[in-house]
Enzyme design. Structure first.
Site, PDB file in Angstrom:
ATOM      1  N   SER A 282      -7.768   5.223  -0.775  1.00 17.43           N
ATOM      2  CA  SER A 282      -7.922   3.883  -1.527  1.00 17.43           C
ATOM      3  C   SER A 282      -9.347   3.482  -1.445  1.00 17.43           C
ATOM      4  CB  SER A 282      -7.045   2.932  -0.750  1.00 17.43           C
ATOM      5  OG  SER A 282      -5.780   3.392  -0.779  1.00 17.43           O
TER       6      SER A 282
ATOM      7  N   GLN B 294      -4.525  -1.449  -7.629  1.00 20.04           N
ATOM      8  CA  GLN B 294      -5.334  -0.621  -6.765  1.00 20.04           C
ATOM      9  C   GLN B 294      -6.104   0.911  -7.463  1.00 20.04           C
ATOM     10  OE1 GLN B 294      -3.757   2.516  -3.788  1.00 20.04           O
ATOM     11  NE2 GLN B 294      -4.187   0.929  -2.413  1.00 20.04           N
TER      12      GLN B 294
ATOM     13  N   ASP C 146       0.836  -1.250  -0.149  1.00 14.70           N
ATOM     14  CA  ASP C 146      -0.201   0.032   0.056  1.00 14.70           C
ATOM     15  C   ASP C 146       0.757   1.382   0.201  1.00 14.70           C
ATOM     16  OD1 ASP C 146      -2.513   1.063  -0.325  1.00 14.70           O
ATOM     17  OD2 ASP C 146      -2.754   1.383   2.170  1.00 14.70           O
TER      18      ASP C 146
END
Length: 306
Positions: free
Chosen positions: A244, A294, A220
């Site tokens: 996110s 993502q 991340d």
């Protein structure tokens, strides 16, 4: 002033953070980050949810992928509950579904993330690897991102508030070394690609499930910021509002998170208030260890008059 922690203490803290307390057969509690401020780091929730799934997986099966959706931002200072559903157990594959929730001061429990993980019994099979590791400067020749942060904080002087400085310079259990510039290092628009090496600052226990969790935690970092590079804007400078939305990882082969791994990210598209990002993680042998994708909300911050 708090006592400076050694690399071993920082990594021990990360291991504790990713080691859940079992509250029932399929219920777990994830510890809060000591000294955490604001929103919970998304990588922490993903890694803890993966640990909940791994703990309940059938013996001999290993996680090969996960797909997660962030529902709302988690709050630091509050433990996170993880409830696991055993949706499928087969001879070769299994599936686990995890809901991460927090109980607020008023007693309301709200889900903050849904994660589904798939597991497979290791086997031999048809194999090909049609991706090449980018040719970038090795980590031994690069400055640590933490040193870059110290340089930025020193140049900023009083323009950086004490609270922001404390978060910006907080010691981290993972050493990141960037070949090039991330969004917070540069104001000039650039190609939506980034390359960062990462590993824990001290050795980890020999637990493959833990190494997968740490890789999920680190995945991340830098990812959403890749879609900000063409715009020359940064969350750290207060120019963007973002979060996110989802996160997916495919684990291709075993890897150690305490040995250097290269995280190569690119962002082929942004628009409609969102940015789409992809990542490839390689070991030092140039083998593809994991793939990541993502999408995140990304909006230019509107300055209020006055």
């Amino acid at each position: 002033m708090s006592e400076q922690k050694t690399p071993e203490q920082l990594v021990a803290g990360l291991v504790r953070l990713l080691t859940l307390s079992r509250e029932g057969e399929d219920a777990f509690t994830g510890r809060k980050q000591p000294g955490g401020v604001g929103r919970v780091f998304g990588g922490q929730v993903i890694a803890q949810a993966l640990q909940a799934a791994q703990t309940t997986a059938p013996e001999g099966l290993e996680a090969h992928s996960l797909h997660a959706y962030f529902l709302r931002g988690g709050t630091e200072g509050i433990d996170i509950g993880y409830t696991t559903a055993r949706d499928f157990d087969g001879r070769s594959f299994a599936n686990r579904r995890v809901v991460a929730s927090q109980t607020e001061e008023d007693g309301t429990t709200r889900p903050i993330l849904n994660l589904t993980a798939s597991f497979q019994r290791p086997e031999e099979g048809l194999s090909h690897d049609d991706t090449e590791m980018p040719d970038v400067t090795p980590p031994e020749e690069l400055q640590s991102d933490m040193d870059v942060r110290r340089d930025i904080a020193e140049r900023a002087g009083e323009r950086m508030g004490e609270a922001q400085r404390a978060i910006f310079l907080r010691p981290r259990p993972i050493d990141m070394r960037t070949a090039g510039r991330l969004h917070w290092m540069n104001r000039e628009p650039s190609e939506p690609k980034a390359h960062s090496w990462f590993r824990t600052v001290a050795p980890l226990p020999d637990d493959p499930a833990l190494h997968r969790a740490v890789i999920a935690y680190a995945s991340d970092f830098t990812l959403l910021g890749t879609s900000a590079l063409p715009h020359g804007l940064s969350w750290m400078r207060g120019e963007l509002v973002g979060a996110s939305l989802d996160h997916a990882i495919w684990f291709h082969r075993p890897a150690r998170a305490d040995e250097w791994l290269l995280y190569a990210t690119d962002a082929p598209w942004s628009g409609n208030g969102r940015g789409f990002n992809r990542g490839r993680i390689f070991n030092r042998a140039g083998e593809l260890v994991a793939s990541v994708a993502q999408e995140g909300m990304m909006r230019k911050r509107v300055k209020k008059d006055g």
